[in-house]
Design an enzyme around this catalytic site. Structure first.
Site, PDB file in Angstrom:
ATOM      1  N   SER A  36       0.889  -1.281  -0.141  1.00 33.89           N
ATOM      2  CA  SER A  36       0.083   0.049   0.032  1.00 33.89           C
ATOM      3  C   SER A  36       0.842   1.494   0.018  1.00 33.89           C
ATOM      4  O   SER A  36       1.608   1.490   0.984  1.00 33.89           O
ATOM      5  CB  SER A  36      -0.754  -0.090   1.139  1.00 33.89           C
ATOM      6  OG  SER A  36      -1.715   1.039   1.229  1.00 33.89           O
ATOM      7  N   HIS A  39      -0.932  -1.185  -4.498  1.00 32.47           N
ATOM      8  CA  HIS A  39      -2.258  -0.665  -3.850  1.00 32.47           C
ATOM      9  C   HIS A  39      -2.463   0.869  -3.689  1.00 32.47           C
ATOM     10  O   HIS A  39      -1.250   1.295  -2.942  1.00 32.47           O
ATOM     11  CB  HIS A  39      -2.685  -1.484  -2.697  1.00 32.47           C
ATOM     12  CG  HIS A  39      -3.957  -1.185  -2.159  1.00 32.47           C
ATOM     13  ND1 HIS A  39      -4.935  -1.861  -2.386  1.00 32.47           N
ATOM     14  CD2 HIS A  39      -4.585  -0.146  -1.271  1.00 32.47           C
ATOM     15  CE1 HIS A  39      -6.126  -1.457  -1.824  1.00 32.47           C
ATOM     16  NE2 HIS A  39      -5.705  -0.590  -1.229  1.00 32.47           N
ATOM     17  N   ASP A  70      -4.299   3.899  -2.537  1.00 29.54           N
ATOM     18  CA  ASP A  70      -6.027   4.271  -1.670  1.00 29.54           C
ATOM     19  C   ASP A  70      -6.144   5.844  -2.047  1.00 29.54           C
ATOM     20  O   ASP A  70      -5.161   6.539  -1.834  1.00 29.54           O
ATOM     21  CB  ASP A  70      -5.612   4.306  -0.140  1.00 29.54           C
ATOM     22  CG  ASP A  70      -5.816   2.828   0.324  1.00 29.54           C
ATOM     23  OD1 ASP A  70      -6.619   1.965   0.028  1.00 29.54           O
ATOM     24  OD2 ASP A  70      -4.806   2.502   1.315  1.00 29.54           O
ATOM     25  N   MET A 108      -8.982   8.671  -1.197  1.00 31.52           N
ATOM     26  CA  MET A 108      -9.733   9.217  -0.390  1.00 31.52           C
ATOM     27  C   MET A 108      -9.842  10.579  -0.378  1.00 31.52           C
ATOM     28  O   MET A 108      -9.262  11.440  -0.996  1.00 31.52           O
ATOM     29  CB  MET A 108      -9.339   8.860   1.145  1.00 31.52           C
ATOM     30  CG  MET A 108      -8.680   7.752   1.578  1.00 31.52           C
ATOM     31  SD  MET A 108      -7.893   7.538   3.291  1.00 31.52           S
ATOM     32  CE  MET A 108      -6.957   5.881   3.158  1.00 31.52           C
ATOM     33  N   HIS A 121      -7.834   1.841  -5.012  1.00 31.70           N
ATOM     34  CA  HIS A 121      -9.122   1.685  -4.120  1.00 31.70           C
ATOM     35  C   HIS A 121      -9.799   3.023  -3.971  1.00 31.70           C
ATOM     36  O   HIS A 121      -9.193   3.787  -3.349  1.00 31.70           O
ATOM     37  CB  HIS A 121      -8.496   1.033  -2.943  1.00 31.70           C
ATOM     38  CG  HIS A 121      -9.501   0.699  -2.025  1.00 31.70           C
ATOM     39  ND1 HIS A 121      -9.257   0.636  -0.547  1.00 31.70           N
ATOM     40  CD2 HIS A 121     -10.981   0.651  -1.663  1.00 31.70           C
ATOM     41  CE1 HIS A 121     -10.208   0.497   0.181  1.00 31.70           C
ATOM     42  NE2 HIS A 121     -11.143   0.586  -0.485  1.00 31.70           N
ATOM     43  N   MET A 163     -12.105   5.066  -2.233  1.00 33.18           N
ATOM     44  CA  MET A 163     -12.895   5.323  -1.073  1.00 33.18           C
ATOM     45  C   MET A 163     -13.466   6.906  -1.222  1.00 33.18           C
ATOM     46  O   MET A 163     -13.008   7.723  -0.267  1.00 33.18           O
ATOM     47  CB  MET A 163     -11.951   5.300  -0.015  1.00 33.18           C
ATOM     48  CG  MET A 163     -11.507   3.860   0.570  1.00 33.18           C
ATOM     49  SD  MET A 163     -10.709   3.609   2.025  1.00 33.18           S
ATOM     50  CE  MET A 163      -9.048   3.711   1.185  1.00 33.18           C
ATOM     51  N   MET A 192     -12.384  -4.913   3.966  1.00 30.38           N
ATOM     52  CA  MET A 192     -11.463  -3.906   4.849  1.00 30.38           C
ATOM     53  C   MET A 192     -11.443  -4.628   6.406  1.00 30.38           C
ATOM     54  O   MET A 192     -12.582  -5.121   7.055  1.00 30.38           O
ATOM     55  CB  MET A 192     -12.337  -2.471   5.097  1.00 30.38           C
ATOM     56  CG  MET A 192     -12.275  -2.020   3.784  1.00 30.38           C
ATOM     57  SD  MET A 192     -10.754  -1.506   3.122  1.00 30.38           S
ATOM     58  CE  MET A 192      -9.962  -0.481   4.517  1.00 30.38           C
ATOM     59  N   PHE A 206      -7.735   5.575   7.775  1.00 35.35           N
ATOM     60  CA  PHE A 206      -6.317   5.967   8.219  1.00 35.35           C
ATOM     61  C   PHE A 206      -5.485   4.812   8.172  1.00 35.35           C
ATOM     62  O   PHE A 206      -5.937   3.368   8.376  1.00 35.35           O
ATOM     63  CB  PHE A 206      -6.702   6.459   9.702  1.00 35.35           C
ATOM     64  CG  PHE A 206      -7.165   7.880   9.765  1.00 35.35           C
ATOM     65  CD1 PHE A 206      -6.479   8.865   9.659  1.00 35.35           C
ATOM     66  CD2 PHE A 206      -8.680   7.846   9.993  1.00 35.35           C
ATOM     67  CE1 PHE A 206      -7.351  10.077   9.805  1.00 35.35           C
ATOM     68  CE2 PHE A 206      -9.442   8.903  10.064  1.00 35.35           C
ATOM     69  CZ  PHE A 206      -8.848  10.151   9.997  1.00 35.35           C
ATOM     70  N   GLY A 258      -2.243   2.373   9.892  1.00 35.07           N
ATOM     71  CA  GLY A 258      -1.688   1.995  11.075  1.00 35.07           C
ATOM     72  C   GLY A 258      -2.473   1.609  12.198  1.00 35.07           C
ATOM     73  O   GLY A 258      -2.362   1.289  13.308  1.00 35.07           O
ATOM     74  N   ASP A 306      -7.491  -5.667   3.410  1.00 36.67           N
ATOM     75  CA  ASP A 306      -6.678  -4.630   3.687  1.00 36.67           C
ATOM     76  C   ASP A 306      -6.844  -3.987   5.008  1.00 36.67           C
ATOM     77  O   ASP A 306      -8.075  -3.678   5.469  1.00 36.67           O
ATOM     78  CB  ASP A 306      -7.043  -3.686   2.709  1.00 36.67           C
ATOM     79  CG  ASP A 306      -6.256  -2.209   2.565  1.00 36.67           C
ATOM     80  OD1 ASP A 306      -5.475  -2.048   3.518  1.00 36.67           O
ATOM     81  OD2 ASP A 306      -7.056  -1.201   2.042  1.00 36.67           O
ATOM     82  N   GLY A 307      -5.803  -3.828   5.674  1.00 38.18           N
ATOM     83  CA  GLY A 307      -5.923  -3.367   7.276  1.00 38.18           C
ATOM     84  C   GLY A 307      -5.166  -4.013   8.158  1.00 38.18           C
ATOM     85  O   GLY A 307      -5.638  -5.134   8.613  1.00 38.18           O
ATOM     86  N   GLY A 366       0.693  -2.063   4.160  1.00 32.93           N
ATOM     87  CA  GLY A 366       1.118  -0.948   4.281  1.00 32.93           C
ATOM     88  C   GLY A 366       2.329  -0.759   5.241  1.00 32.93           C
ATOM     89  O   GLY A 366       3.408  -1.046   4.747  1.00 32.93           O
ATOM     90  N   SER A 367       1.996  -0.220   6.439  1.00 29.21           N
ATOM     91  CA  SER A 367       3.103  -0.151   7.524  1.00 29.21           C
ATOM     92  C   SER A 367       3.940  -1.442   7.674  1.00 29.21           C
ATOM     93  O   SER A 367       4.955  -1.125   7.822  1.00 29.21           O
ATOM     94  CB  SER A 367       2.462   0.449   8.793  1.00 29.21           C
ATOM     95  OG  SER A 367       1.466  -0.555   9.199  1.00 29.21           O
TER      96      SER A 367
END
Length: 215
Positions: A7, A32, A34, A36, A65, A67, A136, A142, A144, A172-173, A194-195
């Site tokens: 991500s 990926h 995002d 938003m 993605h 959002m 999700m 957000f 993290g 994702d998440g 991501g992180s």
């Protein structure tokens, strides 16, 4: 083994070329992205211009993605920017089938996503119209956040709903090395991370570790 989709939102935006090169080096399957709008979710990120710049700097497939509210009116812009996969939220579409059909009319892969609290029954009518279901495993908006444990059960239930259809499941998440094997075993085909990649000491090594996990 699941596909890995780093991500890019968790990368250092002051030099995305480094992050894209790391993805290339590690053999990432997708990137990926995002998007938003500050309305559908409280955060505000990037638009087609940045997607276009990412496209110019990598040949890895772009998994975009959306959002955002009213995604239908922006599909063509993200197609022009170089998206390969475009995922929209069932909660954001007035006519879900029409939006998915529009994505596919451009020859792109269409995905449908839903928030953790949205019933899986909301996507069931559209499983013949998608290439991807994006679950999700945190509340969208957000980076993290911690993985929601109940997501494992949702993955298993989506797998049952899909049945023999050629539809991939992405999650994702909050995906980390500590829980990746569990979600792969539940039926996930694509890990969005991501992180767990970009905020580690060596993103390339982290990506390779995720790629080596077997369900």
């Amino acid at each position: 083994m699941a596909k890995i989709a780093p991500s890019i939102l968790s990368a250092d935006f002051s030099n995305l070329t480094i992050a894209l090169n790391q993805c290339q080096q590690a053999g990432a399957d997708l990137i990926h992205i995002d998007v938003m709008d500050g309305h559908f979710v409280p955060n505000l990120t990037i638009g087609p211009v940045v997607v276009k710049d990412i496209r110019r700097n990598t040949d890895i497939s772009l998994d975009v993605h959306l959002m955002i509210e009213s995604p239908k009116q922006y599909i063509s812009e993200f197609v022009k920017a170089g998206s390969d996969w475009i995922t929209v939220h069932v909660e954001a579409c007035k006519d879900v089938k029409q939006v998915l059909s529009r994505i596919r009319s451009f020859g792109k892969k269409a995905g449908i996503s839903l928030r953790p609290g949205t019933s899986l029954s909301s996507i069931e009518p559209f499983l013949n119209d998608v290439d991807l279901v994006l679950l999700m495993s945190v509340e969208p908006g957000f980076c993290g956040q911690s993985f929601l444990p109940e997501s494992v059960n949702r993955i298993q239930n989506v797998k049952k709903l899909i049945g023999s259809r050629p539809v991939e499941i992405s999650v994702d998440g909050g995906i980390k090395l500590s829980n990746a094997k569990r979600v792969i075993e539940a039926g996930v085909d694509i890990l969005v991370v991501g992180s767990g990649i970009f905020l580690t000491d060596d993103p390339v090594i982290s990506m390779k570790k995720f790629k080596s996990i077997k369900g």
